[in-house]
Design a protein around this motif. Structure first.
Motif, PDB file in Angstrom:
ATOM      1  N   LEU A   4       0.887  -1.288   0.120  1.00  0.00           N
ATOM      2  CA  LEU A   4      -0.136  -0.056   0.136  1.00  0.00           C
ATOM      3  C   LEU A   4       0.896   1.342   0.117  1.00  0.00           C
ATOM      4  O   LEU A   4       1.944   1.382   0.623  1.00  0.00           O
ATOM      5  CB  LEU A   4      -0.845   0.064   1.258  1.00  0.00           C
ATOM      6  N   PRO A   5       0.377   2.337  -0.750  1.00  0.00           N
ATOM      7  CA  PRO A   5       1.096   3.362  -0.847  1.00  0.00           C
ATOM      8  C   PRO A   5       1.614   4.016   0.607  1.00  0.00           C
ATOM      9  O   PRO A   5       0.590   4.143   1.452  1.00  0.00           O
ATOM     10  CB  PRO A   5       0.491   4.305  -1.832  1.00  0.00           C
TER      11      PRO A   5
ATOM     12  N   ALA B 121       6.809   7.687   0.614  1.00  0.00           N
ATOM     13  CA  ALA B 121       6.594   7.883  -0.908  1.00  0.00           C
ATOM     14  C   ALA B 121       5.938   8.975  -1.294  1.00  0.00           C
ATOM     15  O   ALA B 121       6.176   9.802  -2.162  1.00  0.00           O
ATOM     16  CB  ALA B 121       6.059   6.481  -1.503  1.00  0.00           C
ATOM     17  N   MET B 122       4.824   9.466  -0.326  1.00  0.00           N
ATOM     18  CA  MET B 122       3.959  10.459  -0.809  1.00  0.00           C
ATOM     19  C   MET B 122       4.647  11.597  -0.550  1.00  0.00           C
ATOM     20  O   MET B 122       4.745  12.664  -1.120  1.00  0.00           O
ATOM     21  CB  MET B 122       2.972  10.472   0.179  1.00  0.00           C
ATOM     22  N   GLN B 123       5.644  11.966   0.797  1.00  0.00           N
ATOM     23  CA  GLN B 123       6.122  12.970   1.069  1.00  0.00           C
ATOM     24  C   GLN B 123       7.400  13.269  -0.025  1.00  0.00           C
ATOM     25  O   GLN B 123       7.556  14.362  -0.444  1.00  0.00           O
ATOM     26  CB  GLN B 123       6.986  13.038   2.106  1.00  0.00           C
ATOM     27  N   ALA B 124       7.936  12.012  -0.597  1.00  0.00           N
ATOM     28  CA  ALA B 124       9.079  12.375  -1.760  1.00  0.00           C
ATOM     29  C   ALA B 124       8.461  12.817  -2.939  1.00  0.00           C
ATOM     30  O   ALA B 124       9.178  13.692  -3.510  1.00  0.00           O
ATOM     31  CB  ALA B 124       9.666  11.030  -2.195  1.00  0.00           C
TER      32      ALA B 124
ATOM     33  N   TRP C 299      -5.640   6.399  -0.072  1.00  0.00           N
ATOM     34  CA  TRP C 299      -4.682   5.780  -0.937  1.00  0.00           C
ATOM     35  C   TRP C 299      -5.161   6.290  -2.428  1.00  0.00           C
ATOM     36  O   TRP C 299      -5.145   5.571  -3.439  1.00  0.00           O
ATOM     37  CB  TRP C 299      -4.753   4.240  -1.138  1.00  0.00           C
ATOM     38  N   ALA C 300      -5.451   7.620  -2.602  1.00  0.00           N
ATOM     39  CA  ALA C 300      -5.772   8.138  -3.666  1.00  0.00           C
ATOM     40  C   ALA C 300      -4.757   8.151  -4.979  1.00  0.00           C
ATOM     41  O   ALA C 300      -5.184   8.190  -6.024  1.00  0.00           O
ATOM     42  CB  ALA C 300      -6.115   9.759  -3.390  1.00  0.00           C
ATOM     43  N   VAL C 301      -3.308   8.003  -4.517  1.00  0.00           N
ATOM     44  CA  VAL C 301      -2.510   7.892  -5.410  1.00  0.00           C
ATOM     45  C   VAL C 301      -1.947   6.608  -5.538  1.00  0.00           C
ATOM     46  O   VAL C 301      -1.360   6.241  -4.231  1.00  0.00           O
ATOM     47  CB  VAL C 301      -1.440   9.197  -5.106  1.00  0.00           C
ATOM     48  N   SER C 302      -1.866   5.840  -6.388  1.00  0.00           N
ATOM     49  CA  SER C 302      -0.923   4.557  -6.476  1.00  0.00           C
ATOM     50  C   SER C 302       0.334   4.725  -6.188  1.00  0.00           C
ATOM     51  O   SER C 302       1.157   5.648  -6.336  1.00  0.00           O
ATOM     52  CB  SER C 302      -1.217   3.866  -7.974  1.00  0.00           C
TER      53      SER C 302
END
Length: 322
Positions: free
Chosen positions: A47-48, A52-55, A218-221
């Motif tokens: 799961l994301p 990774a979201m912060q990057a 998890w809106a973004v894969s």
């Protein structure tokens, strides 16, 4: 009504041919996409995650030259749908003709929608929407005028889905001084990766937090997080792509001029032509397995994206010269 390009299935149903035979120029998506390479295995299997979201968010902040809050979402379409649902209902005014998803989403959320032709008529709206540069005619609006307009409306949404070729025209670097403005950015168009479904909303933290809650965890894969962060950090690729697209708009305009079409406008990702008879022009190109975009509000306008490789250019120029 929701009316979009990219409807290649309709083209095939009407004119035949296998999917691989067609050149889809009905969108403004770059047909020379960013080379994605391999995404980390965990991007596909896990799961994301927050890191990774912060990057991705950090890469977007650097690419868009802003200190404003940023929220990655599933394409620019997702915030277009969310914003009218999260703001108090009223009158939404949109500068038209333009991308029709804004008006359709607002109406679906219960807003009264008024389309206007003059930017001055946006003043006084509870929610004002400007697509900059505009789709389909490429009309552009100076950042000073947009900042002034923000003082005359409840909220202002500036859709910058096609601004990547001209980053100097973006409002993003000025957003920290604007507390009622949301800027939308599309990743898939300039980077040619529309299938990733990645975009960004930039603006007031309170509204972005509400959008994040509405979009879910998890809106973004995972692959979109990894590939998006890598692509946004690749300044050399972006600069080379801007240079290529700038040169190729002239090439397409020249071919259209030889066909007897008049250039109405556009951006470095798409061009808009007055063909005299849009349906006839579309059918002519379709017989060569080239799909284009026509509009329900114009009998003469036809929009073309830019071809990709050399073979695509040869086919498009031959079709226009036929």
């Amino acid at each position: 009504m929701r009316d979009h390009g990219g409807n290649l299935d309709a083209a095939r149903a009407a004119f035949g041919g296998a999917a691989g035979e067609w050149i889809d120029l009905s969108t403004g998506i770059n047909r020379v996409p960013y080379p994605v390479g391999d995404a980390p295995r965990g991007a596909w299997t896990d799961l994301p995650g927050d890191m990774a979201m912060q990057a991705l968010t950090d890469a977007a902040r650097a690419a868009y030259a802003t200190e404003a809050p940023i929220l990655p979402l599933a394409g620019a379409t997702q915030p277009i749908q969310l914003i009218p649902r999260l703001l108090p209902r009223g009158e939404m005014r949109i500068l038209a003709p333009t991308y029709n998803e804004h008006a359709a989403s607002a109406r679906a959320a219960g807003w009264e929608v008024r389309e206007v032709a003059d930017p001055a008529a946006l003043a006084g709206a509870a929610l004002a929407v400007i697509v900059n540069p505009n789709n389909p005619d490429g009309r552009a609006f100076a950042t000073a005028g947009l900042r002034a307009l923000a003082n005359e409306v409840g909220h202002l949404v500036v859709d910058e889905s096609f601004v990547d070729p001209t980053p100097e025209a973006s409002l993003c670097p000025m957003l920290d001084a604007l507390d009622n403005v949301v800027v939308l950015r599309s990743f898939g168009k300039f980077y040619g990766l529309a299938g990733l479904r990645l975009g960004f909303a930039l603006g007031p933290a309170r509204l972005l937090m509400a959008m994040r809650e509405e979009a879910g965890p998890w809106a973004v894969s995972g692959p979109a997080l990894a590939i998006g962060a890598r692509a946004l950090a690749d300044i050399a690729w972006a600069d080379a792509t801007r240079a290529r697209l700038g040169a190729e708009t002239t090439r397409l305009d020249t071919a259209a001029d030889r066909a007897g079409w008049r250039t109405v406008g556009g951006t470095a990702l798409f061009r808009l032509y007055d063909t005299g008879d849009a349906r006839a022009a579309q059918e002519k190109l379709a017989r060569a397995r080239i799909w284009s975009r026509v509009f329900p509000y114009s009998d003469t306008w036809l929009r073309l994206g830019l071809p990709g490789g050399g073979d695509e250019w040869d086919r498009v120029e031959a079709a226009l010269g036929a």
